[in-house]
Design an enzyme around this catalytic site. Sequence first.
Site, PDB file in Angstrom:
ATOM      1  N   HIS A  89       0.853  -1.197   0.000  1.00 54.97           N
ATOM      2  CA  HIS A  89       0.000   0.000   0.000  1.00 54.97           C
ATOM      3  C   HIS A  89       0.888   1.246   0.000  1.00 54.97           C
ATOM      4  O   HIS A  89       1.959   1.252   0.604  1.00 54.97           O
ATOM      5  CB  HIS A  89      -0.907  -0.005   1.234  1.00 54.97           C
ATOM      6  N   GLU A  91      -3.640   2.279  -7.341  1.00 58.39           N
ATOM      7  CA  GLU A  91      -3.994   3.299  -6.363  1.00 58.39           C
ATOM      8  C   GLU A  91      -3.097   4.518  -6.544  1.00 58.39           C
ATOM      9  O   GLU A  91      -2.035   4.612  -5.903  1.00 58.39           O
ATOM     10  CB  GLU A  91      -3.778   2.746  -4.949  1.00 58.39           C
TER      11      GLU A  91
HETATM   12  P1  PGA Z   1      -9.409   6.224   0.139  1.00 58.55           P
HETATM   13  O1  PGA Z   1      -8.198   5.246   0.475  1.00 58.55           O
HETATM   14  O2  PGA Z   1     -10.540   5.396  -0.361  1.00 58.55           O
HETATM   15  O3  PGA Z   1      -9.701   6.878   1.466  1.00 58.55           O
HETATM   16  O4  PGA Z   1      -8.889   7.200  -0.860  1.00 58.55           O
HETATM   17  C1  PGA Z   1      -7.851   4.212  -0.404  1.00 58.55           C
HETATM   18  C2  PGA Z   1      -6.785   3.392   0.235  1.00 58.55           C
HETATM   19  O5  PGA Z   1      -6.259   3.749   1.291  1.00 58.55           O
HETATM   20  O6  PGA Z   1      -6.470   2.336  -0.286  1.00 58.55           O
END
Ligand code: PGA
Length: 239
Positions: A84, A156
């Site tokens: 992540h 992401e």
């Molecule tokens: P968010 O976070 O949906 O708050 O943007 C996504 C994540 O932390 O994977």
Amino acid sequence: MNGNIAKNKLLLEGVITGVRDLRNADYVVCVPYPYLGQAQSLLQGTNVAWGAQNLCATDDGALTGAVSSHMLVDFGCSYVIIGHSERRVQFHETDDTAATRFNAALKAGLTPIFCMGESKEERESDWTEYVVGRQLDSIIRRFGADLLAKAVLAYEPLWAVGTGKPATPEQAQEVHTFIRERIAKCDAAVAKNVRILYGGSVKPANASQLFAMPDVDGGLIGGASLKADEFVLICKAAN
Ligand code: PGA
């Protein structure tokens, strides 16, 4: 790093009730280590799977503060998030250690949810494909593309995570296509079947448009997963 026993109970019970009758997607919650036992006792027997947000690649042993894949399996986890952006940026995890943890997860029978994404500066410099390609290659070069068949991928973009400013469906689709095509160069079947989630400010109001894109197979939800009603609406969009 959210939650406490009382809040988690309400949240998980809300999710269990909200997704009980949804059958066309898979639902997973990844919780902080101390709450794995709570997740296990509340979620077993439901259609919501559970997992952790990281692991240590080393097997059990003298590594104070670390949590091994076997410990996650012991708590009934089936998934674990690997790489992540908050781990990469704030805890200085690298492509190399993420790849090692990815492999450790698979060896223990866990499904890694492998995160990739570029920063705002990298996007503005037109480096998105370079960065995401490098992160993806950290797995493919070391372990081959076939291992990806047992994983879930997540795009992401850092500029969208926790900012309230999601990628547009077209921006998400563009990078997801890039990821799939890059995998296809090594293994067409894996590329076709691997699930690629989009994460970064997914909310009930934008989930359907994002999930409607042909290469967006689901979402990795941060902030909106902390409220059962919002998370359930997103699950319904996925369903
Ligand atoms: P968010 O976070 O949906 O708050 O943007 C996504 C994540 O932390 O994977």
